[in-house]
Design a protein around this motif. Structure first.
Motif, PDB file in Angstrom:
ATOM      1  N   SER A  84      71.321  39.067  61.177  1.00  0.00           N
ATOM      2  CA  SER A  84      72.497  38.595  61.832  1.00  0.00           C
ATOM      3  C   SER A  84      73.279  39.576  62.370  1.00  0.00           C
ATOM      4  O   SER A  84      73.798  39.647  63.553  1.00  0.00           O
ATOM      5  CB  SER A  84      73.310  37.492  60.879  1.00  0.00           C
ATOM      6  OG  SER A  84      72.250  36.449  60.356  1.00  0.00           O
ATOM      7  N   LEU A  88      71.399  38.693  66.203  1.00  0.00           N
ATOM      8  CA  LEU A  88      71.853  37.457  66.102  1.00  0.00           C
ATOM      9  C   LEU A  88      72.112  36.973  67.707  1.00  0.00           C
ATOM     10  O   LEU A  88      71.772  36.029  68.296  1.00  0.00           O
ATOM     11  CB  LEU A  88      73.379  37.002  65.560  1.00  0.00           C
ATOM     12  CG  LEU A  88      74.009  35.647  65.865  1.00  0.00           C
ATOM     13  CD1 LEU A  88      72.889  34.550  65.201  1.00  0.00           C
ATOM     14  CD2 LEU A  88      75.217  35.539  65.026  1.00  0.00           C
ATOM     15  N   LYS A  89      72.749  37.874  68.588  1.00  0.00           N
ATOM     16  CA  LYS A  89      73.068  37.756  69.932  1.00  0.00           C
ATOM     17  C   LYS A  89      71.774  37.595  70.749  1.00  0.00           C
ATOM     18  O   LYS A  89      71.736  36.760  71.502  1.00  0.00           O
ATOM     19  CB  LYS A  89      73.994  39.185  70.513  1.00  0.00           C
ATOM     20  CG  LYS A  89      74.351  38.618  71.970  1.00  0.00           C
ATOM     21  CD  LYS A  89      75.137  39.950  72.616  1.00  0.00           C
ATOM     22  CE  LYS A  89      75.867  39.771  73.825  1.00  0.00           C
ATOM     23  NZ  LYS A  89      76.529  40.786  74.333  1.00  0.00           N
ATOM     24  N   ARG A  92      70.231  34.103  69.827  1.00  0.00           N
ATOM     25  CA  ARG A  92      70.900  32.862  70.435  1.00  0.00           C
ATOM     26  C   ARG A  92      70.417  33.026  72.092  1.00  0.00           C
ATOM     27  O   ARG A  92      70.336  32.052  72.782  1.00  0.00           O
ATOM     28  CB  ARG A  92      72.327  33.111  70.302  1.00  0.00           C
ATOM     29  CG  ARG A  92      72.995  32.793  68.978  1.00  0.00           C
ATOM     30  CD  ARG A  92      74.169  32.820  68.640  1.00  0.00           C
ATOM     31  NE  ARG A  92      74.566  32.345  67.502  1.00  0.00           N
ATOM     32  CZ  ARG A  92      75.945  32.667  66.889  1.00  0.00           C
ATOM     33  NH1 ARG A  92      76.659  33.459  67.475  1.00  0.00           N
ATOM     34  NH2 ARG A  92      76.125  31.818  65.682  1.00  0.00           N
ATOM     35  N   ASP A  96      66.507  27.855  72.572  1.00  0.00           N
ATOM     36  CA  ASP A  96      67.342  26.779  73.106  1.00  0.00           C
ATOM     37  C   ASP A  96      67.747  26.135  71.991  1.00  0.00           C
ATOM     38  O   ASP A  96      67.946  24.681  72.400  1.00  0.00           O
ATOM     39  CB  ASP A  96      66.576  26.256  74.215  1.00  0.00           C
ATOM     40  CG  ASP A  96      65.118  25.647  73.719  1.00  0.00           C
ATOM     41  OD1 ASP A  96      64.702  25.847  72.541  1.00  0.00           O
ATOM     42  OD2 ASP A  96      64.247  24.907  74.423  1.00  0.00           O
ATOM     43  N   PRO A  98      70.534  25.615  68.557  1.00  0.00           N
ATOM     44  CA  PRO A  98      71.505  26.189  68.015  1.00  0.00           C
ATOM     45  C   PRO A  98      71.377  27.405  66.858  1.00  0.00           C
ATOM     46  O   PRO A  98      70.387  26.862  66.143  1.00  0.00           O
ATOM     47  CB  PRO A  98      72.594  25.146  67.129  1.00  0.00           C
ATOM     48  CG  PRO A  98      72.013  23.914  68.012  1.00  0.00           C
ATOM     49  CD  PRO A  98      70.628  24.273  68.369  1.00  0.00           C
ATOM     50  N   VAL A  99      71.770  28.396  66.687  1.00  0.00           N
ATOM     51  CA  VAL A  99      71.535  29.495  65.911  1.00  0.00           C
ATOM     52  C   VAL A  99      72.656  29.745  64.950  1.00  0.00           C
ATOM     53  O   VAL A  99      73.746  30.073  65.592  1.00  0.00           O
ATOM     54  CB  VAL A  99      70.933  30.552  66.585  1.00  0.00           C
ATOM     55  CG1 VAL A  99      70.572  31.829  65.363  1.00  0.00           C
ATOM     56  CG2 VAL A  99      69.719  30.266  67.260  1.00  0.00           C
ATOM     57  N   GLY A 101      74.162  32.314  62.167  1.00  0.00           N
ATOM     58  CA  GLY A 101      73.954  33.520  61.593  1.00  0.00           C
ATOM     59  C   GLY A 101      74.867  33.537  60.221  1.00  0.00           C
ATOM     60  O   GLY A 101      75.711  32.702  59.894  1.00  0.00           O
TER      61      GLY A 101
END
Length: 274
Positions: A84, A88-89, A92, A96, A98-99, A101
């Motif tokens: 994460s 993480l960025k 995301r 497509d 939601p993610v 972290g």
């Protein structure tokens, strides 16, 4: 099955390098018992905590892309602090859906600490991240933030879930890595900044007692992530009877058979390879 039915049956994907993410899955299942689950462990890349940032940044988005294509989840949870804080960025941007972290619980630790000395116990890769610097500056600017990385504690958690004998010295050494730093004797809160570590919180608590130090509060983000999953999914119902959870492993691992009983306690009855 209609498209609407497929969406209702869509699982939540939990991703970690190993079994540490089970500490994130547990509170989520407690809050959302109807939630279909796919739990993915990147055993071929384990452990992440000793790898370089470049290796993790390249591996995690690509692997999560394959998992999302295969299982079509409604939400992806990166149940790993190291992944994460590094990837993480990028994840995301690539997906497509939601993610969510998992980041070190420095904010709640700073809110509750009386001595203003907080320990951050994670992997080597996590505790050196600029992301942790930013969390410390934003939420704990008036605190002394001590950091220590322990790969051995990750291995201890994995061994515990395999039902193997545990060496209490591992937990003791991990705590001493914080306590023996300047100001460590005043520490009253320890952020478990690796999802493996809540699995061995009882061992850490016993080690703290044996060291005869002040009472320590151990904090991690599992409950908050469970609430976040519920919020992000508020517009889509869960199935009335979800299918048994699926555990997915990359690579070959002779220890998977030993993990089956522990995986079953988390509702993961089926094991697949990726």
């Amino acid at each position: 099955m209609t498209m609407s039915d497929a969406r209702v049956e869509a699982p939540v994907l939990f991703f970690d390098s190993g079994v540490g993410g089970l500490s994130i899955l547990a509170p989520a299942r407690a809050l959302l018992p109807q939630m279909p689950v796919v739990y993915a462990a990147d055993r071929a890349g384990f452990p992440y905590g000793t790898k370089t940032e470049a290796e993790i940044a390249a591996r995690v988005p690509a692997l999560l892309g394959r998992l999302v294509e295969r299982y079509r989840p409604r939400i992806a949870v990166i149940a790993c602090n190291t992944a994460s804080t590094i990837a993480l960025k990028a994840v995301r941007a690539a997906l497509d859906i939601p993610v969510v972290g998992t980041v070190p619980a420095i904010k709640p630790a700073a809110l509750s600490s009386k001595t203003r000395v907080i320990g951050v116990l994670g992997t080597e890769a996590t505790v050196r991240q600029p992301y942790v610097d930013r969390l410390a500056a934003e939420h704990g600017s008036d605190c002394t933030i001590l950091r220590h990385g322990s790969a051995a504690l990750v291995a201890l958690a994995e061994a515990k879930l395999r039902g193997q004998p545990l060496d209490p010295e591992v937990a003791r050494t991990a705590l001493l890595g914080l306590i023996e730093q300047p100001g460590g004797e005043k520490m009253d809160s320890v952020v478990l900044a690796c999802t493996h570590f809540p699995l061995v919180q009882p061992e850490l608590e016993e080690a703290a007692k044996a060291l005869n130090i002040r009472p320590l509060a151990f904090l991690h983000g599992g409950d908050g992530i469970a609430r976040r999953i519920a919020y992000l999914n508020s517009d889509l119902p869960w199935p009335e009877t979800p299918a048994p959870g699926i555990a997915v492993f990359t690579g070959s691992d002779p220890d998977i058979a030993a993990l089956k009983p522990a995986l079953a306690t988390y509702g993961l009855m089926q094991i697949n390879a990726l």
